[in-house]
Scaffold this active site. Structure first.
Site, PDB file in Angstrom:
ATOM      1  N   LYS A 119       0.857  -1.185   0.000  1.00  0.00           N
ATOM      2  CA  LYS A 119       0.000   0.000   0.000  1.00  0.00           C
ATOM      3  C   LYS A 119       0.896   1.240   0.000  1.00  0.00           C
ATOM      4  CE  LYS A 119      -4.258   0.902   2.572  1.00  0.00           C
ATOM      5  NZ  LYS A 119      -4.820   0.813   3.922  1.00  0.00           N
TER       6      LYS A 119
HETATM    7  C1  E4P Z   1      -8.148   1.832   4.100  1.00  0.00           C
HETATM    8  O1  E4P Z   1      -7.413   1.010   3.595  1.00  0.00           O
HETATM    9  C2  E4P Z   1      -7.903   2.480   5.391  1.00  0.00           C
HETATM   10  O2  E4P Z   1      -7.231   1.575   6.233  1.00  0.00           O
HETATM   11  C3  E4P Z   1      -9.159   2.857   6.128  1.00  0.00           C
HETATM   12  O3  E4P Z   1     -10.319   2.462   5.446  1.00  0.00           O
HETATM   13  C4  E4P Z   1      -9.184   4.222   6.718  1.00  0.00           C
HETATM   14  O4  E4P Z   1     -10.402   4.413   7.367  1.00  0.00           O
HETATM   15  P1  E4P Z   1     -10.658   5.543   8.484  1.00  0.00           P
HETATM   16  O5  E4P Z   1     -10.989   6.805   7.767  1.00  0.00           O
HETATM   17  O6  E4P Z   1     -11.828   5.027   9.253  1.00  0.00           O
HETATM   18  O7  E4P Z   1      -9.404   5.630   9.288  1.00  0.00           O
END
Ligand code: E4P
Length: 217
Positions: free
Chosen positions: A83
């Site tokens: 990522k």
């Molecule tokens: C996506 O890969 C992220 O880990 C995640 O969805 C972020 O979500 P949040 O806005 O609830 O932190």
């Protein structure tokens, strides 16, 4: 639509995997920071449990560092998806990592142009953050609609992975829009299971059955 769980917690992942509903996992530095132990071991165990794509995020901010970390993360297990954040450095890193055959999830996507640019450099997934857009007074799901349309127009193979999901309505909208994947916190997956009429209905069926059996005796 594939279902990923957005967590670094092995117990949550094991419980969901046991239900047979889980296709993959997304983690991020915030989520993994909540877990105790060596992050490499945690990721390895998550991969073993889910046997599907597991996103693990780089923390370097320059392309060379992201590429180095990405290769290292990909070496942990064949299920790891690297990522990278959507920045110019992240775009460069995505191009290199994808050309080496690594799957890349470009994260922190807040506009359709960002998603389009990530697709152009070979991202396997783009992650639009719908909940965080809602938080600042816009409609996050509108972005998903735009990305799905653009990717359909040009037949990009990049998958739209709806992230920052806060409620079951996000899940339903993502599915109606034709998103490829939704990554959902365990608590929201729990909400997707629940309906009071299911509980009331089951209770009534069982009571009626018991009553009928008792009357036969
Ligand atoms: C996506 O890969 C992220 O880990 C995640 O969805 C972020 O979500 P949040 O806005 O609830 O932190």
């Amino acid at each position: 639509m594939k279902l990923f769980v957005d967590t670094g917690n092995l117990k949550e992942i094991e419980a969901l995997a046991a239900l047979g509903i889980l296709d993959g996992v997304t983690t991020n530095p915030t989520l993994l920071a909540k877990e105790s132990g060596d992050y490499r071991q945690i990721l390895k165990q998550i991969c073993r449990t889910v046997q599907g794509p597991v996103s693990a995020e780089v923390v370097a901010t320059d392309a060379a560092g992201m590429i180095r970390e990405g290769r290292d993360l990909a070496g942990i297990d064949e299920h790891i998806v690297v990522k990278v954040p959507f920045t110019k450095e992240g775009v460069k890193a995505c191009k290199t990592l994808a050309s080496e055959g690594h799957r890349v999830n470009v994260t922190l996507i807040f506009s359709a142009t960002q998603a389009w640019l990530a697709a152009k450099v070979g991202a396997s997934y783009v992650s639009p953050f719908v909940g965080r857009l809602d938080d600042v007074g816009t409609t996050g799901m509108t972005l998903v609609r735009e990305i799905v349309d653009i990717f359909d127009n040009y037949e990009f193979s990049t998958e739209v992975l709806v992230a920052s999901v806060r409620n079951p309505i996000h899940v339903v909208e993502a599915a109606r829009m034709g998103a490829d994947v939704v990554t959902v916190p365990a608590a929201v997956i729990e909400q997707c299971f629940k309906h009071p009429l299911t509980d009331i209905g089951l209770e009534r069926f069982l009571k009626d059955w018991e009553k009928a059996q008792a009357a036969k005796v």
